[in-house]
Design a protein around this motif. Structure first.
Motif, PDB file in Angstrom:
ATOM      1  N   GLY A 119     -15.019  21.474  -0.891  1.00 34.01           N
ATOM      2  CA  GLY A 119     -14.473  20.355  -1.658  1.00 34.01           C
ATOM      3  C   GLY A 119     -13.427  19.581  -0.886  1.00 34.01           C
ATOM      4  N   GLN A 120     -12.602  20.294  -0.144  1.00 36.75           N
ATOM      5  CA  GLN A 120     -11.599  19.623   0.685  1.00 36.75           C
ATOM      6  C   GLN A 120     -12.267  18.823   1.803  1.00 36.75           C
ATOM      7  OE1 GLN A 120      -9.137  22.889   1.847  1.00 36.75           O
ATOM      8  NE2 GLN A 120      -7.915  22.820  -0.027  1.00 36.75           N
ATOM      9  N   CYS A 121     -13.270  19.409   2.431  1.00 29.05           N
ATOM     10  CA  CYS A 121     -14.007  18.702   3.488  1.00 29.05           C
ATOM     11  C   CYS A 121     -14.688  17.466   2.921  1.00 29.05           C
ATOM     12  CB  CYS A 121     -15.038  19.614   4.134  1.00 29.05           C
ATOM     13  SG  CYS A 121     -14.338  20.958   5.080  1.00 29.05           S
ATOM     14  N   ARG A 122     -15.219  17.605   1.723  1.00 31.22           N
ATOM     15  CA  ARG A 122     -15.883  16.487   1.051  1.00 31.22           C
ATOM     16  C   ARG A 122     -14.903  15.333   0.811  1.00 31.22           C
ATOM     17  NH1 ARG A 122     -20.178  16.748  -3.670  1.00 31.22           N
ATOM     18  NH2 ARG A 122     -19.723  14.767  -4.617  1.00 31.22           N
ATOM     19  N   SER A 123     -13.692  15.658   0.392  1.00 36.55           N
ATOM     20  CA  SER A 123     -12.683  14.618   0.154  1.00 36.55           C
ATOM     21  C   SER A 123     -12.296  13.905   1.440  1.00 36.55           C
ATOM     22  CB  SER A 123     -11.438  15.236  -0.492  1.00 36.55           C
ATOM     23  OG  SER A 123     -11.744  15.746  -1.761  1.00 36.55           O
ATOM     24  N   VAL A 124     -12.156  14.661   2.515  1.00 32.76           N
ATOM     25  CA  VAL A 124     -11.813  14.048   3.801  1.00 32.76           C
ATOM     26  C   VAL A 124     -12.938  13.132   4.262  1.00 32.76           C
ATOM     27  CG1 VAL A 124     -11.407  14.535   6.248  1.00 32.76           C
ATOM     28  CG2 VAL A 124     -10.235  15.885   4.499  1.00 32.76           C
ATOM     29  N   LEU A 125     -14.184  13.601   4.160  1.00 30.38           N
ATOM     30  CA  LEU A 125     -15.320  12.758   4.556  1.00 30.38           C
ATOM     31  C   LEU A 125     -15.374  11.502   3.707  1.00 30.38           C
ATOM     32  CD1 LEU A 125     -17.871  12.190   6.202  1.00 30.38           C
ATOM     33  CD2 LEU A 125     -19.145  13.473   4.473  1.00 30.38           C
ATOM     34  N   GLN A 126     -15.126  11.629   2.421  1.00 25.86           N
ATOM     35  CA  GLN A 126     -15.179  10.467   1.545  1.00 25.86           C
ATOM     36  C   GLN A 126     -14.145   9.420   1.958  1.00 25.86           C
ATOM     37  OE1 GLN A 126     -14.584  11.195  -2.663  1.00 25.86           O
ATOM     38  NE2 GLN A 126     -15.929   9.485  -3.139  1.00 25.86           N
ATOM     39  N   LEU A 127     -12.947   9.858   2.274  1.00 24.82           N
ATOM     40  CA  LEU A 127     -11.905   8.931   2.701  1.00 24.82           C
ATOM     41  C   LEU A 127     -12.270   8.242   4.013  1.00 24.82           C
ATOM     42  CD1 LEU A 127      -9.050   7.753   2.382  1.00 24.82           C
ATOM     43  CD2 LEU A 127      -8.218   9.743   3.635  1.00 24.82           C
ATOM     44  N   VAL A 128     -12.674   9.031   4.992  1.00 26.87           N
ATOM     45  CA  VAL A 128     -13.014   8.476   6.308  1.00 26.87           C
ATOM     46  C   VAL A 128     -14.230   7.551   6.217  1.00 26.87           C
ATOM     47  CG1 VAL A 128     -13.812   9.089   8.628  1.00 26.87           C
ATOM     48  CG2 VAL A 128     -11.961  10.384   7.560  1.00 26.87           C
ATOM     49  N   ALA A 129     -15.247   7.965   5.480  1.00 26.59           N
ATOM     50  CA  ALA A 129     -16.464   7.158   5.367  1.00 26.59           C
ATOM     51  C   ALA A 129     -16.193   5.857   4.614  1.00 26.59           C
ATOM     52  CB  ALA A 129     -17.563   7.948   4.671  1.00 26.59           C
ATOM     53  N   ALA A 130     -15.395   5.906   3.562  1.00 22.93           N
ATOM     54  CA  ALA A 130     -15.080   4.691   2.817  1.00 22.93           C
ATOM     55  C   ALA A 130     -14.339   3.696   3.698  1.00 22.93           C
ATOM     56  CB  ALA A 130     -14.253   5.031   1.579  1.00 22.93           C
ATOM     57  N   LEU A 131     -13.380   4.177   4.461  1.00 24.30           N
ATOM     58  CA  LEU A 131     -12.652   3.292   5.368  1.00 24.30           C
ATOM     59  C   LEU A 131     -13.575   2.724   6.444  1.00 24.30           C
ATOM     60  CD1 LEU A 131      -9.298   5.248   5.727  1.00 24.30           C
ATOM     61  CD2 LEU A 131      -9.717   3.154   4.412  1.00 24.30           C
ATOM     62  N   ALA A 132     -14.452   3.557   6.978  1.00 26.18           N
ATOM     63  CA  ALA A 132     -15.398   3.094   8.000  1.00 26.18           C
ATOM     64  C   ALA A 132     -16.338   2.038   7.433  1.00 26.18           C
ATOM     65  CB  ALA A 132     -16.189   4.266   8.563  1.00 26.18           C
ATOM     66  N   ILE A 133     -16.821   2.250   6.216  1.00 29.99           N
ATOM     67  CA  ILE A 133     -17.726   1.281   5.587  1.00 29.99           C
ATOM     68  C   ILE A 133     -17.007  -0.055   5.380  1.00 29.99           C
ATOM     69  CG2 ILE A 133     -18.917   0.737   3.426  1.00 29.99           C
ATOM     70  CD1 ILE A 133     -19.643   3.763   3.301  1.00 29.99           C
ATOM     71  N   ILE A 134     -15.776  -0.005   4.914  1.00 31.07           N
ATOM     72  CA  ILE A 134     -15.013  -1.236   4.698  1.00 31.07           C
ATOM     73  C   ILE A 134     -14.799  -1.974   6.013  1.00 31.07           C
ATOM     74  CG2 ILE A 134     -12.748  -2.122   4.010  1.00 31.07           C
ATOM     75  CD1 ILE A 134     -12.774   0.160   1.855  1.00 31.07           C
ATOM     76  N   VAL A 135     -14.440  -1.241   7.055  1.00 29.45           N
ATOM     77  CA  VAL A 135     -14.237  -1.870   8.371  1.00 29.45           C
ATOM     78  C   VAL A 135     -15.540  -2.482   8.877  1.00 29.45           C
ATOM     79  CG1 VAL A 135     -13.743  -1.361  10.801  1.00 29.45           C
ATOM     80  CG2 VAL A 135     -12.248  -0.471   9.017  1.00 29.45           C
ATOM     81  N   ILE A 136     -16.643  -1.786   8.722  1.00 29.05           N
ATOM     82  CA  ILE A 136     -17.944  -2.311   9.158  1.00 29.05           C
ATOM     83  C   ILE A 136     -18.283  -3.597   8.417  1.00 29.05           C
ATOM     84  CG2 ILE A 136     -20.438  -1.885   9.066  1.00 29.05           C
ATOM     85  CD1 ILE A 136     -19.747   1.085   9.703  1.00 29.05           C
ATOM     86  N   LEU A 137     -18.066  -3.614   7.108  1.00 27.81           N
ATOM     87  CA  LEU A 137     -18.423  -4.797   6.325  1.00 27.81           C
ATOM     88  C   LEU A 137     -17.505  -5.984   6.605  1.00 27.81           C
ATOM     89  CD1 LEU A 137     -19.400  -3.185   2.929  1.00 27.81           C
ATOM     90  CD2 LEU A 137     -20.905  -4.192   4.635  1.00 27.81           C
ATOM     91  N   ILE A 138     -16.255  -5.711   6.919  1.00 24.57           N
ATOM     92  CA  ILE A 138     -15.316  -6.796   7.208  1.00 24.57           C
ATOM     93  C   ILE A 138     -15.559  -7.383   8.598  1.00 24.57           C
ATOM     94  CG2 ILE A 138     -12.876  -7.290   7.694  1.00 24.57           C
ATOM     95  CD1 ILE A 138     -12.174  -5.435   5.372  1.00 24.57           C
ATOM     96  N   ASN A 139     -15.862  -6.527   9.566  1.00 26.14           N
ATOM     97  CA  ASN A 139     -15.937  -6.968  10.956  1.00 26.14           C
ATOM     98  C   ASN A 139     -17.336  -7.304  11.466  1.00 26.14           C
ATOM     99  OD1 ASN A 139     -13.143  -6.762  11.381  1.00 26.14           O
ATOM    100  ND2 ASN A 139     -13.337  -4.557  11.663  1.00 26.14           N
ATOM    101  N   THR A 140     -18.344  -7.165  10.640  1.00 24.79           N
ATOM    102  CA  THR A 140     -19.705  -7.500  11.075  1.00 24.79           C
ATOM    103  C   THR A 140     -20.364  -8.405  10.036  1.00 24.79           C
ATOM    104  OG1 THR A 140     -20.780  -5.627   9.973  1.00 24.79           O
ATOM    105  CG2 THR A 140     -19.947  -5.254  12.207  1.00 24.79           C
ATOM    106  N   THR A 141     -21.522  -8.880  10.378  1.00 21.44           N
ATOM    107  CA  THR A 141     -22.284  -9.705   9.436  1.00 21.44           C
ATOM    108  C   THR A 141     -23.404  -8.900   8.782  1.00 21.44           C
ATOM    109  OG1 THR A 141     -23.712 -10.462  11.227  1.00 21.44           O
ATOM    110  CG2 THR A 141     -21.787 -11.827  10.713  1.00 21.44           C
ATOM    111  N   LEU A 142     -23.327  -7.599   8.865  1.00 21.60           N
ATOM    112  CA  LEU A 142     -24.352  -6.758   8.232  1.00 21.60           C
ATOM    113  C   LEU A 142     -24.346  -6.948   6.725  1.00 21.60           C
ATOM    114  CD1 LEU A 142     -24.015  -3.334  10.071  1.00 21.60           C
ATOM    115  CD2 LEU A 142     -25.906  -4.927  10.210  1.00 21.60           C
ATOM    116  N   ARG A 143     -25.521  -6.949   6.161  1.00 16.12           N
ATOM    117  CA  ARG A 143     -25.618  -7.024   4.698  1.00 16.12           C
ATOM    118  C   ARG A 143     -25.235  -5.667   4.115  1.00 16.12           C
ATOM    119  NH1 ARG A 143     -28.790 -11.455   2.283  1.00 16.12           N
ATOM    120  NH2 ARG A 143     -28.314 -10.093   0.562  1.00 16.12           N
ATOM    121  N   PRO A 144     -24.608  -5.652   2.970  1.00 16.56           N
ATOM    122  CA  PRO A 144     -24.168  -4.391   2.369  1.00 16.56           C
ATOM    123  C   PRO A 144     -25.283  -3.373   2.183  1.00 16.56           C
ATOM    124  CG  PRO A 144     -23.108  -6.214   1.263  1.00 16.56           C
ATOM    125  CD  PRO A 144     -24.099  -6.808   2.216  1.00 16.56           C
ATOM    126  N   ARG A 145     -26.483  -3.834   1.860  1.00 16.05           N
ATOM    127  CA  ARG A 145     -27.573  -2.869   1.635  1.00 16.05           C
ATOM    128  C   ARG A 145     -27.944  -2.110   2.915  1.00 16.05           C
ATOM    129  NH1 ARG A 145     -32.158  -7.058   0.029  1.00 16.05           N
ATOM    130  NH2 ARG A 145     -30.372  -8.409  -0.053  1.00 16.05           N
TER     131      ARG A 145
END
Length: 109
Positions: free
Chosen positions: A36-62
């Motif tokens: 559960g702790q590992c899951r929370s860390v992955l969720q935080l890191v992945a959410a931040l990575a997804i936000i950075v990817i969407l802000i800095n690229t022209t990739l469509r969200p899907r």
């Protein structure tokens, strides 16, 4: 937690104190907590990575969301059919199963 304690570690909560089944139950609880702790860390890191990817690229969200769903689906299939009694593999599957949720929360539709 039941999947870890009963299926993966084959423990019993009501087993005699000091028995192997009781120890296996407690090992399952510890593995579930650590997963559960590992899951929370992955969720935080992945959410931040997804936000950075969407802000800095022209990739469509899907195109960002689809791999999240795929990772979660593979993790669920592995958890159902391949984990057996491997506590470490169960923790990995549990951790990766958060990816669809993370993608759906991090990607604005």
């Amino acid at each position: 937690e039941m999947w870890f304690t009963h299926s993966v570690f084959e423990g019993r909560q009501k087993a005699a104190p000091g028995s192997l089944e009781r120890q296996a139950y407690h090992n399952g609880v510890r593995a579930f907590s650590h997963g559960g702790q590992c899951r929370s860390v992955l969720q935080l890191v992945a959410a931040l990575a997804i936000i950075v990817i969407l802000i800095n690229t022209t990739l469509r969200p899907r195109l960002v969301y689809a791999p999240c769903i795929f990772i979660g689906g593979v993790a669920s299939l592995l958890a159902a059919f391949a984990v057996g009694h491997s506590g470490a593999f169960a923790m990995v599957c549990m951790t990766l199963s958060v990816m669809p949720e993370t993608g759906s929360f991090a990607i604005p539709f």
